[in-house]
Design a protein around this motif. Structure first.
Motif, PDB file in Angstrom:
ATOM      1  N   UNK A 175      35.229  10.675  58.279  1.00 30.61           N
ATOM      2  CA  UNK A 175      34.532  10.675  56.985  1.00 30.61           C
ATOM      3  C   UNK A 175      34.656  12.052  56.327  1.00 30.61           C
ATOM      4  N   UNK A 176      34.389  13.096  57.107  1.00 26.45           N
ATOM      5  CA  UNK A 176      34.404  14.460  56.551  1.00 26.45           C
ATOM      6  C   UNK A 176      35.783  14.877  56.064  1.00 26.45           C
ATOM      7  N   UNK A 232      42.654   8.370  55.505  1.00 26.83           N
ATOM      8  CA  UNK A 232      43.046   7.151  54.788  1.00 26.83           C
ATOM      9  C   UNK A 232      43.308   5.976  55.722  1.00 26.83           C
ATOM     10  N   UNK A 233      43.700   6.282  56.954  1.00 30.23           N
ATOM     11  CA  UNK A 233      44.055   5.197  57.877  1.00 30.23           C
ATOM     12  C   UNK A 233      43.934   5.725  59.299  1.00 30.23           C
ATOM     13  N   UNK A 234      43.383   4.895  60.184  1.00 34.35           N
ATOM     14  CA  UNK A 234      43.182   5.328  61.572  1.00 34.35           C
ATOM     15  C   UNK A 234      43.869   4.369  62.540  1.00 34.35           C
ATOM     16  N   UNK A 240      36.717   0.883  66.196  1.00 34.62           N
ATOM     17  CA  UNK A 240      37.232   0.271  64.968  1.00 34.62           C
ATOM     18  C   UNK A 240      36.084  -0.287  64.126  1.00 34.62           C
ATOM     19  N   UNK A 241      35.125  -0.932  64.766  1.00 33.35           N
ATOM     20  CA  UNK A 241      33.961  -1.459  64.032  1.00 33.35           C
ATOM     21  C   UNK A 241      33.268  -0.337  63.270  1.00 33.35           C
ATOM     22  N   UNK A 268      32.484   2.413  57.739  1.00 32.12           N
ATOM     23  CA  UNK A 268      32.546   3.553  56.792  1.00 32.12           C
ATOM     24  C   UNK A 268      33.682   3.377  55.792  1.00 32.12           C
ATOM     25  N   UNK A 269      34.311   2.207  55.787  1.00 32.23           N
ATOM     26  CA  UNK A 269      35.369   1.936  54.805  1.00 32.23           C
ATOM     27  C   UNK A 269      36.730   2.488  55.174  1.00 32.23           C
ATOM     28  N   UNK A 270      36.920   2.874  56.436  1.00 28.00           N
ATOM     29  CA  UNK A 270      38.227   3.420  56.834  1.00 28.00           C
ATOM     30  C   UNK A 270      39.069   2.317  57.481  1.00 28.00           C
ATOM     31  N   UNK A 271      40.195   1.956  56.867  1.00 29.06           N
ATOM     32  CA  UNK A 271      41.025   0.905  57.460  1.00 29.06           C
ATOM     33  C   UNK A 271      41.643   1.378  58.769  1.00 29.06           C
TER      34      UNK A 271
END
Ligand code: AMP
Ligand code: GLY
Length: 421
Positions: free
Chosen positions: A59-60, A64-66, A79-80, A85-88
């Motif tokens: 978040x900090x 963009x993608x993990x 992943x959940x 937090x809105x991170x794909x």
């Protein structure tokens, strides 16, 4: 674009090197990464199991993608939490990662949906398990239910060893809580094949097949390890077997998970045994295999990020996933004494000419110098037109890398070479 890869072994190094081929990716962070990965990504000292730390970092830093690569964070719900937090992400949610997290879950799933696997019984108390062993056929396989660093499987040749395995898991808690419940299953024989697959829960795209070498010593002797080398493709995985696996195992598994309300998205790994009665599932993993990834991804011709994104977005059917028809071989260089006791801290020399082919697993940077820090230190991969030449090239590169107490198997791929003819 900023990416984050959770994990810090040879598998993660292979994923990172492949992702870097996409010019739209500016920065890749590795959590925690390792001394060798530091050449290809920004390593951040957050453990792969520190889920809150990982989420806060993402978040900090505007990730963009993990890509969540190892089993533990997937089973713990990494992943959940990132998706909240809105991170794909690339990787299954916890309710699907259970396919690896609980062997009892996966065995019951296969039984319920008629997916071929070894017959089995599950036990939650030691006395019943010991009684069952009085009359069971030998050899037999005892498995701890939960994650056990790949060590929770014991193949017992006779009744005494089988009982001892049950006692060490259920009474002595050799694998902690993972062994509170166990599976006792039929011993199968036949060549083993690893098939990693991409799936978005609707489509399943198998990657090129591979063969692991799990024992520490040449000719498959010695203790089980995390894997001492791999080759791809696996010659035992013929077109006929592949077609059967798709029909009898891969699609039924994806469907079964959907029907259970546990849609699996990510890399689903099928550990298969080709028995006289056809292919059977030995294990599922909820992630890329290590060191299978180190031979499978170098053969991927498509852009890895594009494929991963298609998985995340549920658009895998529209994605072109292409593999080269070449061969790949990976030889693991370990510290002498692995997997039991080994010394660490020895300087590693990797010539620039081979650095591209090296996937570092257990090494740290000390005053700018790469030093050994784990049992499996690094893997060296070569790709060429034949398995034989890929193996020769991999060993040639291995001989150029030096560190004190280096140990590697000399026979990686020999069984596959024999099977080819
Ligand atoms: P796993 O941790 O489930 O991959 O198991 C480790 C290894 O144990 C596998 O790669 C197989 O070689 C072996 N194994 C597991 N289950 C069986 C079985 N039912 N029969 C024979 N070998 C097995
Ligand atoms: N190479 C086996 C695994 O990744 O579990």
């Amino acid at each position: 674009m900023k990416l984050m890869v959770v994990g810090g072994g040879g598998r993660e190094h292979a994923i990172i090197k492949k992702l870097k081929e996409n010019p739209a990716i500016d920065t890749i962070y590795a959590l925690p990464g390792n001394g060798g990965i530091a050449a290809d990504a920004v390593c951040v000292g957050i453990a792969a199991t520190d889920i809150s730390g990982i989420v806060d970092f993402a978040v900090e830093n505007g990730i963009d993608y993990a890509v969540v690569a190892p089993d533990d964070p997937l089973v713990l719900g990494c992943v959940d939490r990132l998706e909240e937090k809105g991170i794909p992400c690339f990787g299954p949610k916890a309710n699907a990662a259970i396919i690896e997290g609980s062997k009892i879950f996966s065995k019951d799933l296969m039984k319920k949906y008629g997916i071929p696997t070894a017959s089995y019984q599950t036990f939650n108390d030691m006395q019943s398990a010991l009684e069952y062993l009085e009359t069971a056929d030998m050899p037999i396989v005892i498995k701890a239910d939960g994650l056990a660093l790949g060590k929770g499987v014991i193949i017992a040749e006779n009744r005494d060893d089988a009982k001892q395995a049950v006692i060490s898991m259920m009474q002595d808690k050799q694998f902690g809580k993972s062994g509170e419940n166990i599976v006792i299953e039929e011993f199968l024989t036949g060549p083993e094949v690893s098939v990693l697959s991409f799936t978005d829960g609707k489509t399943v795209v198998p990657m090129i097949s591979s063969m692991d070498h799990k024992r520490a010593g040449d000719n498959d002797t010695g203790l089980n390890t995390g894997g001492m080398g791999t080759v791809a493709p696996n010659p035992y995985y013929t077109k006929e077997i592949a077609d059967r696996c798709m029909k009898e195992i891969f699609i039924p598994t994806i469907d079964a998970m959907n029907r259970e309300g546990r849609t699996f998205k990510g890399c689903l790994y099928f550990g298969l045994m080709i028995t006289a009665k056809g292919p059977k599932v030995i294990e599922y993993n909820c992630r890329f295999g290590d060191p299978e990834t180190q031979v499978v991804l170098p053969l991927l011709e498509s852009d890895l990020y594009t494929v991963m994104r298609a998985v995340t977005d549920g658009k895998l059917a529209e994605c072109d996933v292409r593999f080269s028809d070449k061969h790949a071989a990976c030889v693991i260089m370990a510290s002498k004494g692995y997997p039991v006791h080994y010394e660490k801290g020895y300087p590693i020399t990797i010539p620039d000419t081979v650095a591209d082919s090296v996937y570092v697993a257990g090494a740290a940077l000390k005053d700018g110098q790469l030093v050994t820090s784990g049992g499996r230190v690094l893997g060296v991969t070569a790709v060429d037109n034949t398995l034989k030449s890929a193996l020769d090239m991999a060993y040639e590169k291995v001989r150029k890398i030096t560190f004190e107490n280096a140990y590697y198997r000399r026979d990686i791929g020999q069984r596959a070479l024999k099977a080819e003819v």
